[in-house]
Design an enzyme around this catalytic site. Structure first.
Site, PDB file in Angstrom:
ATOM      1  NE  ARG A 150      -5.207  14.005  11.035  1.00 13.96           N
ATOM      2  CZ  ARG A 150      -6.416  13.545  10.738  1.00 13.96           C
ATOM      3  NH1 ARG A 150      -6.790  13.452   9.486  1.00 13.96           N
ATOM      4  NH2 ARG A 150      -7.248  13.152  11.668  1.00 13.96           N
ATOM      5  CG  ASP A 151      -1.075  15.366   8.076  1.00 12.42           C
ATOM      6  OD1 ASP A 151      -0.735  14.314   8.633  1.00 12.42           O
ATOM      7  OD2 ASP A 151      -2.153  15.489   7.466  1.00 12.42           O
ATOM      8  CD1 TRP A 160      -7.906  10.112   2.410  1.00 12.60           C
ATOM      9  CD2 TRP A 160      -8.258   7.975   2.932  1.00 12.60           C
ATOM     10  NE1 TRP A 160      -6.713   9.586   2.845  1.00 12.60           N
ATOM     11  CE2 TRP A 160      -6.895   8.280   3.178  1.00 12.60           C
ATOM     12  CE3 TRP A 160      -8.700   6.678   3.186  1.00 12.60           C
ATOM     13  CZ2 TRP A 160      -5.987   7.342   3.663  1.00 12.60           C
ATOM     14  CZ3 TRP A 160      -7.792   5.745   3.671  1.00 12.60           C
ATOM     15  CH2 TRP A 160      -6.462   6.073   3.901  1.00 12.60           C
ATOM     16  CD1 TRP A 182      -0.115   7.279  10.821  1.00 15.03           C
ATOM     17  CD2 TRP A 182      -1.366   8.812  11.852  1.00 15.03           C
ATOM     18  NE1 TRP A 182      -1.132   6.609  11.450  1.00 15.03           N
ATOM     19  CE2 TRP A 182      -1.926   7.533  12.091  1.00 15.03           C
ATOM     20  CE3 TRP A 182      -2.005   9.934  12.396  1.00 15.03           C
ATOM     21  CZ2 TRP A 182      -3.084   7.356  12.867  1.00 15.03           C
ATOM     22  CZ3 TRP A 182      -3.145   9.751  13.157  1.00 15.03           C
ATOM     23  CH2 TRP A 182      -3.677   8.479  13.382  1.00 15.03           C
ATOM     24  CB  THR A 183       1.497  12.760   6.758  1.00 10.32           C
ATOM     25  OG1 THR A 183       1.084  11.705   5.895  1.00 10.32           O
ATOM     26  CG2 THR A 183       2.005  13.900   5.913  1.00 10.32           C
ATOM     27  CD1 TRP A 232      -1.044   2.196   2.493  1.00 10.72           C
ATOM     28  CD2 TRP A 232      -2.851   1.684   1.289  1.00 10.72           C
ATOM     29  NE1 TRP A 232      -1.953   3.204   2.670  1.00 10.72           N
ATOM     30  CE2 TRP A 232      -3.077   2.924   1.946  1.00 10.72           C
ATOM     31  CE3 TRP A 232      -3.853   1.162   0.468  1.00 10.72           C
ATOM     32  CZ2 TRP A 232      -4.268   3.642   1.800  1.00 10.72           C
ATOM     33  CZ3 TRP A 232      -5.041   1.871   0.334  1.00 10.72           C
ATOM     34  CH2 TRP A 232      -5.242   3.089   1.001  1.00 10.72           C
ATOM     35  CD  GLU A 236      -6.429  14.449   6.092  1.00  9.83           C
ATOM     36  OE1 GLU A 236      -5.814  13.665   6.833  1.00  9.83           O
ATOM     37  OE2 GLU A 236      -7.239  14.073   5.236  1.00  9.83           O
ATOM     38  CG  ASP A 295      -0.861  10.907   3.224  1.00  6.10           C
ATOM     39  OD1 ASP A 295      -1.714  10.282   2.583  1.00  6.10           O
ATOM     40  OD2 ASP A 295      -1.124  11.566   4.238  1.00  6.10           O
TER      41      ASP A 295
END
Length: 502
Positions: A169-170, A306, A103-104, A46, A220, A49
């Site tokens: 996030r990110d 998504w 994560w990102t 998979w 995001e 990002d």
């Protein structure tokens, strides 16, 4: 009913349960490969990002979220490139931790050794769900002293989640040279938060930029950078990927031009512009062109959405992977006649270095449909379309021999569109996301198109690149033809060139 937001499953389960719940990617078959030819894809598993590349060791070092199973907890996979077209897989960059995935985020080159890890260390801030709790998204630091090939974890979070709410996030970080400090922008629900730091470790919250109407969801993979426009003026750009379909807008990269004063952001206009009007250009990142960092930036995005990303896709079965990146674009900032500034996109010039054959085709004038004398699967199609009066005009790519399957790119009633519905497969359909539209001057009587076709995607660059529409399309083996069409009048298709890309 609330929609399933990005990584919802990942945020609500522990790592062990996540791995069990994720869709396992089947073993690739030996025949019938659908793997993209000139787009970045994972070796297996998979892909999602992209992480903004850094320039180290004479190459751009790019990372992306990767896992063995669809939408499972994962790590940062590493790929390097010298020309932003051909990428070399370098294996794992930041590994999956024992307690939670990574994560990102983003990396920078700490040339002045502000963090104390050594001059020119690659320093990364990335979101991780502390203790596996989806609400406790916090920002962790990693550093590398070997040009981004291996990373060491710093330890505790360097930016705590202020309210322990979901969607923090990110982080995107950059050096504010005018003020001698680092800046981080972090995505939140309908807002972006700004932080500053002297050393990448100790951060202070400064201000918030909010945008709630119309509703474009959470922000995001936010972005903040400065560019020189084509008229010589300097401008800041603030962008992020959003869920614009809440309000009939794109699910891609929204951006504002404006000013940054070292702690707060002020937009030139209330509402954003969009860097892509298709369905599949998400989690985008931009980075400076090392050859012209003031006037040119590159951009790449995850070609997915998504709304359907976590499904099993045809490449799971044919090639054992799920996901690809867009081609890398070159961005330039241009002043428009009305006085505002917009980002123009074109495929990076280096893509032409990978052209293996150029096929010029004769001009066509028609009031119906004409098949062009070409068959192929991985190419760039460039042409001009002119007309005086008609209802609908365009070009079909991925056309099957009987004409039943195809993807249409055209102009209709003041819109340029991409319709991939006729390319749906029995094993995969995009449903309500089959067609995208973007506004075009209704008085226009010509359009210039650059259409990038690969085995599982179509990207359309319109005129100077103010409008781009990017889409997944899962072609079948016989979907190799091209045709042009006009309805309600006559159109001329001229300057038709196909460039095969290997």
């Amino acid at each position: 009913m609330s929609r399933i937001s990005r990584r919802t499953v990942l945020r609500s389960m522990g790592v062990a349960a996540l791995a069990a719940a994720a869709t396992r990617i089947p073993v690739a078959s030996a025949a019938g490969s659908l793997r993209a030819v000139y787009h970045l894809t994972p070796p297996a598993g998979w892909l999602s990002d992209p992480q903004r590349p850094v320039r180290a060791g004479g190459e751009y070092q790019l990372y992306y979220l990767h896992s063995d199973q669809n939408n499972a907890p994962g790590w940062w996979q590493h790929a390097s490139t010298t020309d932003n077209v051909s990428f070399t897989d370098r294996g794992t960059g930041i590994p999956l931790g024992p307690d939670f995935p990574v994560w990102t985020g983003s990396g920078v080159i700490d040339s002045a050794n502000t963090a104390g890890f050594g001059a020119n260390a690659v320093v990364v801030l990335a979101t991780q769900p502390t203790g596996g709790d989806r609400y406790d998204q916090e920002q962790y630091l990693y550093y590398s002293t070997d040009n981004g090939y291996t990373f060491t974890a710093y330890g505790p979070p360097v930016i705590d989640n202020p309210d322990h709410n979901d969607w923090f996030r990110d982080p995107k970080i950059h050096w504010d040279s005018a003020r001698g400090k680092w800046v981080a922008v972090i995505g939140r629900q309908q807002a972006m938060w700004f932080y500053t730091s002297p050393d990448l470790i100790h951060w202070t919250h400064t201000t918030v930029f909010s945008y709630s109407s119309p509703n474009i969801g959470g922000f995001e993979c936010p972005d903040l950078f400065e560019m020189t426009a084509d008229d010589g003026t300097r401008h800041w750009v603030l962008g992020a990927s959003t869920q614009g379909d809440y309000s009939g807008l794109p699910d891609t990269y929204a951006y504002w031009t404006g000013t940054w004063d070292g702690s707060a952001w002020t937009s030139d206009n209330r509402d954003p512009q969009w860097l892509d009007r298709g369905w599949d250009w998400y989690a985008a990142v931009t980075w400076p062109n090392a050859a012209a960092p003031d006037t040119s930036r590159y951009a790449i995005a995850w070609m997915n959405n998504w709304q359907y990303a976590a499904r099993t896709v045809p490449t799971d079965l044919s090639d054992g992977y799920n996901g690809q990146m867009s081609v890398v674009r070159e961005l330039r900032l241009a002043r428009q006649p009305e006085g505002w500034y917009t980002l123009l996109s074109q495929p990076v010039p280096a893509l032409q270095n990978h052209v293996t054959r150029t096929v010029p085709l004769s001009d066509v004038t028609t009031s119906s449909s004409v098949n062009l004398p070409y068959q192929g699967t991985s190419y760039e199609l460039e042409l001009d379309v002119t007309w005086s009066q008609l209802n609908n005009v365009g070009v079909s790519v991925g056309r099957s021999q009987d004409g039943a399957r195809h993807t249409n790119i055209g102009v209709y009633q003041g819109s340029v569109y991409v319709d991939r519905g006729p390319s749906d497969r029995p094993d995969y359909t995009f449903g309500s996301h089959s067609q995208s539209n973007a506004p075009i001057d209704p008085a226009a009587r010509s359009v210039h198109l650059r259409v990038l076709v690969d085995k599982q995607s179509v990207e359309v660059f319109v005129n100077a690149g103010h409008t781009v529409l990017s889409h997944q399309v899962y072609f079948e083996s016989g979907d190799t033809g091209i045709s042009v069409y006009a309805d309600g009048g006559s159109a001329t298709f001229s300057g038709i060139v196909v460039r095969e890309i290997g």
